[in-house]
Design a protein around this motif. Structure first.
Motif, PDB file in Angstrom:
ATOM      1  N   LYS A   1       0.823  -1.209   0.000  1.00 20.77           N
ATOM      2  CA  LYS A   1       0.000   0.000   0.000  1.00 20.77           C
ATOM      3  C   LYS A   1       0.862   1.265   0.000  1.00 20.77           C
TER       4      LYS A   1
ATOM      5  N   ASP B   1       4.786   2.529  -4.706  1.00 15.76           N
ATOM      6  CA  ASP B   1       4.210   2.521  -6.049  1.00 15.76           C
ATOM      7  C   ASP B   1       4.721   1.332  -6.860  1.00 15.76           C
TER       8      ASP B   1
ATOM      9  N   LYS C   1      -1.612  -1.073  -3.860  1.00 19.31           N
ATOM     10  CA  LYS C   1      -1.511  -0.185  -5.019  1.00 19.31           C
ATOM     11  C   LYS C   1      -0.225  -0.430  -5.812  1.00 19.31           C
TER      12      LYS C   1
END
Length: 173
Positions: A94, A97, A119
């Motif tokens: 999370k 990137d 993510k």
């Protein structure tokens, strides 16, 4: 390079975060972390990165400094590190990137534990080899110094290609 992976391309005012991952976090990934940090500084893009770190899929060496051969290879190339080994955590998916694995085994391990809510783009660092081969950064731990030399050349090349492709900028060869 044409891609089959949907890369995250930050806008010019966004920072991104990158996590490098190998098995024990004492050879390849701390070398990649330090070489990447050095590369983006030399290229003038350090301000585009909010965090650069490394970890291992296994907890064998948590709290240890990098292997002495990694430290020596970095030092030989004018790079220092103060990294302490750590194991990948759920929050990393999370908070970063990109999570870049050194080999397919660690990539599989990362994919297996990746939460649906993460993510991070989880992929091989060797995806950025520049030759469309998806190179593996082989574990040099049980070999001689030549493995560390080869790893260093790979991670510097991959770092430049990552910056070129993700930030979509021109990088001198």
């Amino acid at each position: 390079m044409s891609t089959t992976i949907d890369l995250y391309h930050p806008s010019h005012d966004e920072q991104i975060s990158v996590l490098f991952c190998c098995l024990g976090n004492i050879c390849r990934s701390p070398m990649a972390e330090a070489a990447f940090r050095d590369t983006v500084e030399k290229l003038g893009y350090a301000d585009r990165f909010s965090r650069i770190d490394s970890c291992g899929t296994a907890g064998y060496h948590v709290g240890a400094e990098p292997d002495h051969r990694t430290i020596e290879m970095l030092r030989k190339n004018g790079i220092t590190t103060d990294h302490c080994a750590r194991q990948v955590a759920q929050k990393d998916f999370k908070n970063f990137d990109y999570i870049l694995a050194m080999d397919t085994s660690n990539l599989s391990n990362l994919k297996r534990i990746e939460p649906k809510s993460g993510k991070a783009k989880v992929m091989l660092f060797g995806y950025f080899d520049g030759n469309k081969r998806k190179e593996i950064v082989e574990d040099p731990y049980y070999g001689g110094n030549s493995g560390f030399t080869e790893n260093f050349a790979q991670v510097v090349r991959f770092s430049k290609n990552f910056v070129r492709e993700v930030l979509q900028v021109e990088i001198p060869e």
